[in-house]
Motif scaffolding. Structure first.
Motif, PDB file in Angstrom:
ATOM      1  N   VAL A 124      62.009  28.004  34.283  1.00  0.00           N
ATOM      2  CA  VAL A 124      60.809  28.329  33.408  1.00  0.00           C
ATOM      3  C   VAL A 124      59.648  27.725  34.372  1.00  0.00           C
ATOM      4  CG1 VAL A 124      59.282  28.249  31.323  1.00  0.00           C
ATOM      5  CG2 VAL A 124      61.878  28.322  31.136  1.00  0.00           C
ATOM      6  N   LYS A 125      58.865  28.653  35.014  1.00  0.00           N
ATOM      7  CA  LYS A 125      57.731  28.204  35.537  1.00  0.00           C
ATOM      8  C   LYS A 125      56.678  27.734  34.545  1.00  0.00           C
ATOM      9  CE  LYS A 125      54.564  30.180  39.104  1.00  0.00           C
ATOM     10  NZ  LYS A 125      54.152  31.305  39.937  1.00  0.00           N
ATOM     11  N   ALA A 126      56.143  26.630  35.190  1.00  0.00           N
ATOM     12  CA  ALA A 126      54.978  25.918  34.539  1.00  0.00           C
ATOM     13  C   ALA A 126      53.695  26.556  34.379  1.00  0.00           C
ATOM     14  CB  ALA A 126      54.959  24.599  35.008  1.00  0.00           C
ATOM     15  N   LYS A 127      53.034  26.762  33.277  1.00  0.00           N
ATOM     16  CA  LYS A 127      51.889  27.439  33.172  1.00  0.00           C
ATOM     17  C   LYS A 127      50.721  26.591  33.841  1.00  0.00           C
ATOM     18  CE  LYS A 127      53.618  30.594  29.450  1.00  0.00           C
ATOM     19  NZ  LYS A 127      52.928  31.111  28.162  1.00  0.00           N
ATOM     20  N   SER A 128      49.930  26.995  34.435  1.00  0.00           N
ATOM     21  CA  SER A 128      48.573  26.484  34.534  1.00  0.00           C
ATOM     22  C   SER A 128      47.599  26.374  33.520  1.00  0.00           C
ATOM     23  CB  SER A 128      47.922  27.128  35.815  1.00  0.00           C
ATOM     24  OG  SER A 128      47.434  28.359  35.450  1.00  0.00           O
ATOM     25  N   ASP A 129      47.094  25.316  33.435  1.00  0.00           N
ATOM     26  CA  ASP A 129      46.065  24.895  32.388  1.00  0.00           C
ATOM     27  C   ASP A 129      44.711  25.321  32.429  1.00  0.00           C
ATOM     28  OD1 ASP A 129      44.258  24.030  30.178  1.00  0.00           O
ATOM     29  OD2 ASP A 129      45.169  21.837  30.577  1.00  0.00           O
ATOM     30  N   PRO A 130      44.137  26.665  31.768  1.00  0.00           N
ATOM     31  CA  PRO A 130      43.018  27.208  32.244  1.00  0.00           C
ATOM     32  C   PRO A 130      41.974  26.393  32.012  1.00  0.00           C
ATOM     33  CG  PRO A 130      43.931  28.024  30.130  1.00  0.00           C
ATOM     34  CD  PRO A 130      45.017  27.247  30.913  1.00  0.00           C
ATOM     35  N   ARG A 131      41.993  25.248  31.158  1.00  0.00           N
ATOM     36  CA  ARG A 131      40.756  24.287  31.117  1.00  0.00           C
ATOM     37  C   ARG A 131      40.374  23.541  32.323  1.00  0.00           C
ATOM     38  NH1 ARG A 131      43.237  21.306  25.774  1.00  0.00           N
ATOM     39  NH2 ARG A 131      44.917  21.317  27.261  1.00  0.00           N
ATOM     40  N   MET A 132      41.714  23.200  33.152  1.00  0.00           N
ATOM     41  CA  MET A 132      41.691  22.388  34.279  1.00  0.00           C
ATOM     42  C   MET A 132      40.790  23.240  35.295  1.00  0.00           C
ATOM     43  SD  MET A 132      41.692  19.543  35.730  1.00  0.00           S
ATOM     44  CE  MET A 132      42.890  18.694  34.485  1.00  0.00           C
ATOM     45  N   GLY A 133      41.065  24.666  35.272  1.00  0.00           N
ATOM     46  CA  GLY A 133      40.652  25.591  36.401  1.00  0.00           C
ATOM     47  C   GLY A 133      39.285  25.488  35.965  1.00  0.00           C
ATOM     48  N   ALA A 134      38.718  25.568  34.745  1.00  0.00           N
ATOM     49  CA  ALA A 134      37.374  25.735  34.301  1.00  0.00           C
ATOM     50  C   ALA A 134      36.729  24.376  34.784  1.00  0.00           C
ATOM     51  CB  ALA A 134      37.185  25.879  32.926  1.00  0.00           C
ATOM     52  N   ILE A 135      37.242  23.441  34.468  1.00  0.00           N
ATOM     53  CA  ILE A 135      36.573  22.010  34.914  1.00  0.00           C
ATOM     54  C   ILE A 135      36.515  21.924  36.601  1.00  0.00           C
ATOM     55  CG2 ILE A 135      37.199  19.317  35.068  1.00  0.00           C
ATOM     56  CD1 ILE A 135      38.748  19.699  32.332  1.00  0.00           C
ATOM     57  N   LEU A 136      37.359  22.466  37.088  1.00  0.00           N
ATOM     58  CA  LEU A 136      37.351  22.391  38.718  1.00  0.00           C
ATOM     59  C   LEU A 136      36.259  23.251  39.166  1.00  0.00           C
ATOM     60  CD1 LEU A 136      41.044  21.981  39.735  1.00  0.00           C
ATOM     61  CD2 LEU A 136      39.414  20.113  39.805  1.00  0.00           C
ATOM     62  N   SER A 137      36.166  24.292  38.473  1.00  0.00           N
ATOM     63  CA  SER A 137      35.192  25.587  38.909  1.00  0.00           C
ATOM     64  C   SER A 137      33.724  24.832  38.748  1.00  0.00           C
ATOM     65  CB  SER A 137      35.516  26.591  38.068  1.00  0.00           C
ATOM     66  OG  SER A 137      34.420  27.693  38.441  1.00  0.00           O
ATOM     67  N   ASP A 138      33.409  24.302  37.561  1.00  0.00           N
ATOM     68  CA  ASP A 138      32.603  23.737  37.264  1.00  0.00           C
ATOM     69  C   ASP A 138      31.921  22.580  38.100  1.00  0.00           C
ATOM     70  OD1 ASP A 138      31.843  25.117  35.038  1.00  0.00           O
ATOM     71  OD2 ASP A 138      32.520  23.807  33.683  1.00  0.00           O
ATOM     72  N   ARG A 139      32.817  21.799  38.610  1.00  0.00           N
ATOM     73  CA  ARG A 139      32.807  20.822  39.394  1.00  0.00           C
ATOM     74  C   ARG A 139      32.330  21.100  40.811  1.00  0.00           C
ATOM     75  NH1 ARG A 139      37.790  17.067  40.585  1.00  0.00           N
ATOM     76  NH2 ARG A 139      37.629  16.580  38.175  1.00  0.00           N
ATOM     77  N   ALA A 140      32.931  22.461  41.220  1.00  0.00           N
ATOM     78  CA  ALA A 140      32.777  22.858  42.672  1.00  0.00           C
ATOM     79  C   ALA A 140      31.365  23.419  42.618  1.00  0.00           C
ATOM     80  CB  ALA A 140      33.694  24.033  42.839  1.00  0.00           C
ATOM     81  N   HIS A 141      30.939  24.043  41.577  1.00  0.00           N
ATOM     82  CA  HIS A 141      29.821  24.674  41.134  1.00  0.00           C
ATOM     83  C   HIS A 141      28.624  23.702  41.538  1.00  0.00           C
ATOM     84  CE1 HIS A 141      26.060  25.576  38.815  1.00  0.00           C
ATOM     85  NE2 HIS A 141      26.433  26.729  39.080  1.00  0.00           N
ATOM     86  N   ASP A 142      28.896  22.535  40.843  1.00  0.00           N
ATOM     87  CA  ASP A 142      27.627  21.302  40.675  1.00  0.00           C
ATOM     88  C   ASP A 142      27.522  20.769  42.046  1.00  0.00           C
ATOM     89  OD1 ASP A 142      27.239  21.930  38.043  1.00  0.00           O
ATOM     90  OD2 ASP A 142      28.337  20.164  37.395  1.00  0.00           O
ATOM     91  N   CYS A 143      28.842  20.537  42.803  1.00  0.00           N
ATOM     92  CA  CYS A 143      28.920  19.997  44.126  1.00  0.00           C
ATOM     93  C   CYS A 143      28.056  20.691  45.016  1.00  0.00           C
ATOM     94  CB  CYS A 143      30.185  19.684  44.747  1.00  0.00           C
ATOM     95  SG  CYS A 143      30.940  18.391  43.928  1.00  0.00           S
TER      96      CYS A 143
END
Length: 235
Positions: free
Chosen positions: A2-21
């Motif tokens: 079973v392939k582990a599912k990615s956490d969409p919350r983590m993707g949103a956090i990283l996207s926000d961090r990238a945006h701010d940086c």
């Protein structure tokens, strides 16, 4: 398996961090106007994956900080004297109205906050000596400068108006920082202008306060034109 599912919350956090940086470095001038934002390189620079970085760049493009050019990728949005003129004009419209309302309705706590923000600004150097003969912009000064101007407007009674003022302030930061980076602005920290605006505000002299505030921004425009757009028409 079973392939582990990615956490969409983590993707949103990283996207926000990238945006701010990226946005922070655009405002500071670390990412210069017209600079190409190659996805793999910019991802490596901030230690953030390409997927959240691409999402952040698309968001920055919609906000006007980044341009997405067909078949060429992402670039830092260029400087524009027309945009700068419009920013200054709009700031004068919004902030003179907000300042009048604050003077009419502000209480003692508002006065105290304005005085404190001025003293913090006055104690902060705009540029720092790096020790090798070069000068570096002091980000603490920008914070204190923002806080001072916002403190003056904070009793206007409209959070929507304050939000618009903050947006215009933020878009002006990039021009000031780049003027320091490329060639020091002759007006320095304009501390005498800030003090005069504060004193007129505390005296509840709305006409004088808004006149001084508008003149302050027009002088800023003149200084930025001289440094960043020397060929711009004076008309």
């Amino acid at each position: 398996m079973v392939k582990a599912k990615s956490d969409p919350r983590m993707g949103a956090i990283l996207s926000d961090r990238a945006h701010d940086c990226v946005k922070s470095d655009i405002l500071l001038g670390a990412l210069e106007p017209g600079e190409k934002l190659q996805l793999e390189a910019i991802s490596e620079r901030y230690g953030i994956g390409t997927a959240p970085m691409r999402e952040a760049l698309n968001r920055l493009s919609s906000e006007g900080w980044v341009e997405r050019r067909s078949q060429r990728g992402f670039f830092v949005s260029p400087l524009s004297f027309a945009e700068l003129e419009e920013l200054v004009k709009t700031r004068i419209w919004l902030e003179t109205l907000s300042l009048r309302e604050s003077i009419a309705h502000g209480d003692q706590d508002w006065e105290d906050a304005a005085i404190l923000s001025y003293h913090r600004l006055a104690r902060t150097e705009r540029v720092l000596d790096t020790g090798d003969g070069a000068m570096r912009f002091n980000p603490d000064w920008e914070t204190r400068h923002h806080d001072f101007h916002l403190a003056l407007l904070s009793a206007c009674g409209s959070q929507l108006m304050l939000g618009f003022c903050v947006q215009m302030m933020e878009r002006s930061i990039r021009y000031r920082n780049l003027s320091v980076k490329f060639n020091m602005v002759r007006r320095g920290d304009a501390l005498a202008e800030h003090e005069a605006i504060l004193n007129a505000t505390l005296d509840r002299n709305a006409d004088e306060a808004v006149t001084l505030l508008a003149a302050h921004y027009r002088l800023t425009l003149d200084g930025l034109r001289e440094r960043l757009f020397p060929d711009a028409s004076e008309g």
